[in-house]
Scaffold this motif. Sequence first.
Motif, mmCIF file in Angstrom:
data_model
loop_
_atom_site.group_PDB
_atom_site.id
_atom_site.type_symbol
_atom_site.label_atom_id
_atom_site.label_comp_id
_atom_site.label_asym_id
_atom_site.label_seq_id
_atom_site.Cartn_x
_atom_site.Cartn_y
_atom_site.Cartn_z
ATOM 1 N N UNK A 61 4.989 31.135 -37.914
ATOM 2 C CA UNK A 61 4.769 30.063 -36.946
ATOM 3 C C UNK A 61 3.806 29.029 -37.538
ATOM 4 N N UNK A 62 4.029 27.739 -37.286
ATOM 5 C CA UNK A 62 3.158 26.722 -37.891
ATOM 6 C C UNK A 62 1.682 26.885 -37.580
ATOM 7 N N UNK A 95 1.250 20.178 -33.811
ATOM 8 C CA UNK A 95 0.032 19.369 -33.911
ATOM 9 C C UNK A 95 -0.760 19.376 -32.604
ATOM 10 N N UNK A 96 -0.385 20.246 -31.686
ATOM 11 C CA UNK A 96 -1.011 20.242 -30.358
ATOM 12 C C UNK A 96 -2.430 20.798 -30.402
ATOM 13 N N UNK A 97 -2.613 21.953 -31.050
ATOM 14 C CA UNK A 97 -3.902 22.640 -30.993
ATOM 15 C C UNK A 97 -4.870 22.177 -32.065
ATOM 16 N N UNK A 98 -4.375 21.965 -33.271
ATOM 17 C CA UNK A 98 -5.273 21.748 -34.405
ATOM 18 C C UNK A 98 -4.558 20.896 -35.444
ATOM 19 N N UNK A 103 -0.968 19.011 -43.300
ATOM 20 C CA UNK A 103 -0.305 18.973 -44.605
ATOM 21 C C UNK A 103 0.144 20.370 -45.037
ATOM 22 N N UNK A 104 -0.691 21.383 -44.759
ATOM 23 C CA UNK A 104 -0.309 22.760 -45.072
ATOM 24 C C UNK A 104 0.891 23.178 -44.236
ATOM 25 N N UNK A 126 10.148 25.384 -34.162
ATOM 26 C CA UNK A 126 9.065 25.117 -33.216
ATOM 27 C C UNK A 126 8.592 23.686 -33.505
ATOM 28 N N UNK A 127 8.695 22.816 -32.510
ATOM 29 C CA UNK A 127 8.368 21.397 -32.697
ATOM 30 C C UNK A 127 7.514 20.938 -31.515
ATOM 31 N N UNK A 128 6.196 20.850 -31.730
ATOM 32 C CA UNK A 128 5.301 20.473 -30.644
ATOM 33 C C UNK A 128 4.366 19.351 -31.089
#
Length: 245
Positions: A61-62, A95-98, A103-104, A126-128
């Motif tokens: 998971x990202x 990119x929601x939480x952090x 880049x990683x 998963x795209x948020x």
Amino acid sequence: MIDTHTHINCIEELSIDKIIQNAKDNGVEKLIVPAAYPSDIDIVAELVEKYENVYGLLGVHPSEVKDWDDSLIDKIKEYSISPKIVGIGEIGLDYYWDKSFNDLQKELFIKQIQIANEHNLPISIHMRESTKDCMDILKQYAKTKIIFHCFSGSKETMMECLKMNSMISFAGPITFKNARQAPECIKACPINRIITETDSPYLTPVPFRGKENEPMYVEYVAKKICEIKQLDESNACKQIEENFN
């Protein structure tokens, strides 16, 4: 019925045997369990061997890629030989939480897409809060079937997704009163491009909100899709199974 995305290893209130039995008793014939954490990769590989009706996705998971180790690439490739491993996932960008390691996230998203390409496996996305970057990467790198897991975007985004050899997966949030975009997306999405999921133990559908989610509740996702699209439930579920296959 099929639950195409369920983290049964994360459900706390029930044993896995009980979760699977509840699903069978309620007409849910197949479950797909995605990996999220690096430690899930071994767990998913074990579950698909133990349970006949359980299939797996392997990936990180990202939000968890800070714990990535390149040795995972070999492990994912090794386990992906099994016919019970039906995709790479869940992978993508969040990119929601952090936003400190975007880049990683992108680097490891691409690496995992490349594993899928090498093994000709679908990818579960998963795209948020990351639509543009995620779509740009998919357009450049993805060469296999794409599943947009727990889709919650706009109709316009969904129409772009449909151009990309994709399936759109809907989950419990479509049953929520505040699901403003979901009805429009479901109406616009062809039934032969829809699959159903719970994302359990999260996102429990109405009328069970507040309880831990489990695969047997995918019925309520299917019912809501049929209600919105004015479809016969039996025929729609058969079509969703064909979509899964």
